[in-house]
Design a protein around this motif. Structure first.
Motif, PDB file in Angstrom:
ATOM      1  N   CYS A 327       0.832  -1.216   0.000  1.00 21.88           N
ATOM      2  CA  CYS A 327       0.000   0.000   0.000  1.00 21.88           C
ATOM      3  C   CYS A 327       0.862   1.260   0.000  1.00 21.88           C
ATOM      4  N   TYR A 330       2.519   1.688  -3.397  1.00 18.96           N
ATOM      5  CA  TYR A 330       1.545   2.170  -4.385  1.00 18.96           C
ATOM      6  C   TYR A 330       1.307   3.672  -4.223  1.00 18.96           C
ATOM      7  N   TRP A 331       1.098   4.096  -2.979  1.00 17.11           N
ATOM      8  CA  TRP A 331       0.837   5.521  -2.737  1.00 17.11           C
ATOM      9  C   TRP A 331       2.039   6.372  -3.147  1.00 17.11           C
ATOM     10  N   THR A 334       2.479   6.504  -7.033  1.00  8.72           N
ATOM     11  CA  THR A 334       1.434   7.333  -7.632  1.00  8.72           C
ATOM     12  C   THR A 334       1.667   8.812  -7.343  1.00  8.72           C
ATOM     13  N   ASN A 403      -5.495  10.520  -4.096  1.00  7.68           N
ATOM     14  CA  ASN A 403      -4.506   9.453  -3.891  1.00  7.68           C
ATOM     15  C   ASN A 403      -4.295   9.185  -2.409  1.00  7.68           C
TER      16      ASN A 403
END
Length: 662
Positions: A327, A330-331, A334, A403
């Protein structure tokens, strides 16, 4: 195309070219040089690449004071002056005889260069303090190339805060060295914590009462020893006739060597008062809750039995850690892609403050043909940032907020999945009439499969509610930060009240979600129904919830403090060379508190991971216990599913209530 990390991290020159980027003319030029650093207001301007002066990629920073005037004068006798100075001029410029006025107007070369060193891949003046005087290359004044003699203080003011940044770099390098020298021993300390935590939970199954009382008195003893040690250090320093006992922390200010603070009696006095308050709070809580401690111990014993039958639950935090790492990755990826999306944007940079075209976008290919250079002499079309003027680029900030919301949602969903999985495994233990014969095989895997297959929507819905509340809290923190300098007292008071309300709301939702997930794992109903059932069940047992559940949480917290504190004390004696047997094995350190704090913090996280499984077990058994009391009466037709030990404690509690009522 450059990757997003390159766009965010690496410096760019005035034409948007990356310094040190392979396959470009700047491949061997990894450092950014500023033509006139005096025009840069502070280091934040430099780091954000918004300094209104030409920026050039160079292979090395200047190592001497020089001006273009001096170079042009000495060039007539020695060509080497130009060969050195030209590396800080624009590429392709090779006319040392060009008049100084024209060179400075076209910004072909800097008017001066000062001894610098690279920091954050940018050339900063090489400040050195000698005998309390700030110098650059042993000089306190220099020529600016414009006919003026400037003080080194001007450089410091132009690069405000640069000395603190350099100190931070030095501290950072020392901390990095300490980690490099002590990582092996830090790892050993964390492994010891893991072994101790695992052994502690296993021992709770057989000696829960003794160990929990040992935790209580152990924590009191450890904090008491800390109070005595702080008092001893305080009295020793106060007793020195020529020591630093009377010097206060405010007198010495901020010091990079934190050992200086340990020589002050005021530091140890603060430590002693803080530990005394903690000791008093622990003792008062234990005095008022002494009657409920035994019931909590019985619940913890039951939890240790459940974990003993389902040992695989102790290793589930590893799965949670991996999912959380995904997680976070991913954050971060992005966020970097959003921050670096778009094309290079160029803006007019002008030395005169009143230029009407300043900060307007421009095209470097056609800039020389425009009227800007005539209206604002000396202005340039320089690279500003990566972005654009489209609708998409105007909403980059909104996309970053989205996001962040998704990140919070995923993190909460990961935690919810873990809670529901563990709750299902421990519920299968409790509702087994004959333990352990009726416990299903592979209860943890079965519970995980049910949670993923049937309850994903319920977990996602509960996680979304919590994520929205957390998002509101982040926005309120941002607004509070923006209003700190405001004079509107009502606005600040309103923000403070809202922060308090949303903090309470977040913790309430976390508590309700946790119990809702337990009900989902037991009955398989949707989130809203499970949350409602859990709420009314807890309200019907509000006294037990307020006392028993919180007492067990407090005891588990003391267990985490005892384990991390004990390992921390052992690490303190090791890194300060106070263990004679292994003194020679201790690595050489700049700051012994670096590995010490790492071991303490890491030990607490590891102990928290193990005890969090235990806490989830106790919460699940407690909710099942309350449900068992309402559904069954102990008759042969409706037997209790609780263990005989827990049943005896219950009858004892009910007997004491009847005695009190009579």
């Amino acid at each position: 195309k450059f990757n997003p990390v390159t766009k965010v991290v690496y410096p760019t020159d005035s034409h948007g070219q990356f310094c040190g980027q392979q396959g470009t003319p700047n491949a061997n030029k990894a450092i950014l040089f500023y033509f006139n650093i005096l025009q840069c207001a502070n280091p934040a301007v430099l780091i954000n690449l918004q300094c209104p002066t030409t920026q050039l990629c160079v292979s090395k920073c200047p190592d001497r004071f020089a001006t273009y005037l001096d170079m042009q004068y000495n060039y007539r006798y020695n060509k080497s002056y130009w060969e050195y100075y030209r590396q800080f001029c624009k590429p392709g410029f090779d006319n040392p005889r060009k008049s100084v006025a024209q060179v400075l107007r076209d910004e072909d070369c800097p008017s001066m260069i000062v001894p610098s060193r690279p920091f954050l891949q940018r050339c900063f003046p090489d400040f050195i303090t000698r005998n309390g005087t700030l110098t650059v290359a042993n000089k306190t004044v220099f020529k600016d190339g414009l006919g003026k003699t400037r003080s080194v203080i001007d450089l410091r003011d132009a690069a405000n805060g640069i000395t603190s940044l350099l100190d931070a770099k030095e501290v950072g390098m020392k901390i990095f060295e300490d980690y490099a020298n002590s990582w092996y021993w830090i790892l050993i300390g964390l492994v010891i914590t893991m072994v101790v935590s695992l052994a502690f939970i296993l021992l709770l199954r057989f000696t829960a009462g003794v160990l929990l009382w040992l935790i209580i008195f152990g924590v009191i003893a450890v904090v008491g020893y800390g109070i005595w040690h702080c008092y001893w250090e305080f009295s020793t320093l106060r007793g020195k006739p020529y020591g630093d006992g009377d010097v206060t922390i405010s007198d010495i200010g901020f010091q990079t060597d934190f050992r200086v603070y340990l020589q002050l009696s005021q530091t140890w006095l603060i430590f002693m008062i803080s530990l005394s308050v903690i000791e008093a709070v622990i003792i008062i809580i234990l005095i008022f809750l002494r009657r409920r401690v035994r019931i909590a111990i019985a619940l913890l014993k039951e939890g240790s039995r459940a974990i003993g039958y389902i040992m695989s639950t102790l290793f589930y935090p590893i799965i949670t850690f991996v999912l959380l790492a995904i997680c976070i990755a991913y954050w971060a990826v992005t966020a970097v892609f959003l921050a670096s999306s778009g094309d290079a944007v160029y803006k007019v940079m002008s030395t005169p403050d009143k230029c009407v075209y300043a900060n307007l976008t421009c095209d470097p290919e056609t800039f020389s043909q425009t009227n800007v250079t005539k209206v604002c002499p000396g202005s340039q079309c320089t690279f500003a940032f990566y972005g654009g003027e489209s609708l998409y680029h105007r909403y980059i900030f909104v996309l970053q907020l989205c996001n962040l919301l998704v990140f919070l949602w995923l993190v909460n969903f990961t935690n919810a999945l873990g809670q529901c999985t563990l709750a299902g495994a421990f519920a299968s233990y409790y509702w087994a009439l004959r333990k352990p014969q009726d416990i299903p095989s592979c209860p943890l895997f079965s519970s995980f499969s049910r949670a993923v297959r049937y309850h994903t929507g319920s977990l996602a819905f509960g996680s979304l509610i919590l994520a929205v509340v957390q998002m509101f809290r982040i926005v309120l923190e941002y607004l509070d930060h923006k209003l700190k300098g405001a004079h509107n007292a009502f606005a600040r008071f309103l923000i403070c009240c809202l922060k308090c309300c949303f903090w309470c709301l977040e913790h309430f939702i976390k508590f309700m979600n946790r119990n809702a997930y337990i009900m989902i794992a037991i009955y398989g109903k949707n989130f809203c129904t499970s949350a409602k059932d859990a709420f009314f069940l807890l309200m019907r047992n509000v006294v037990r919830v307020a006392v028993l559940d919180k007492v067990t949480d407090f005891l588990l917290f003391l267990g985490k403090v005892l384990i991390s504190g004990s390992v921390g004390v052992l690490a303190f004696f090791f890194f300060t060379r106070k263990i004679p047997v292994i003194q020679e094995e201790v690595p050489s350190l700049n700051y012994y508190w670096v590995p010490l704090l790492t071991v303490i913090f890491g030990s607490y996280l590891i102990a928290h991971g193990f005890f969090n499984v235990y806490a989830m077990c106790v919460d699940t058994l407690f909710l099942c216990f309350c449900e068992d009391l309402e559904r069954n009466d102990g008759s042969p037709l409706k037997p209790f599913y609780m263990s005989p030990q827990l049943h005896r404690i219950l009858r004892r509690e009910q007997g004491s209530k009847l005695y009190a009522a009579s």
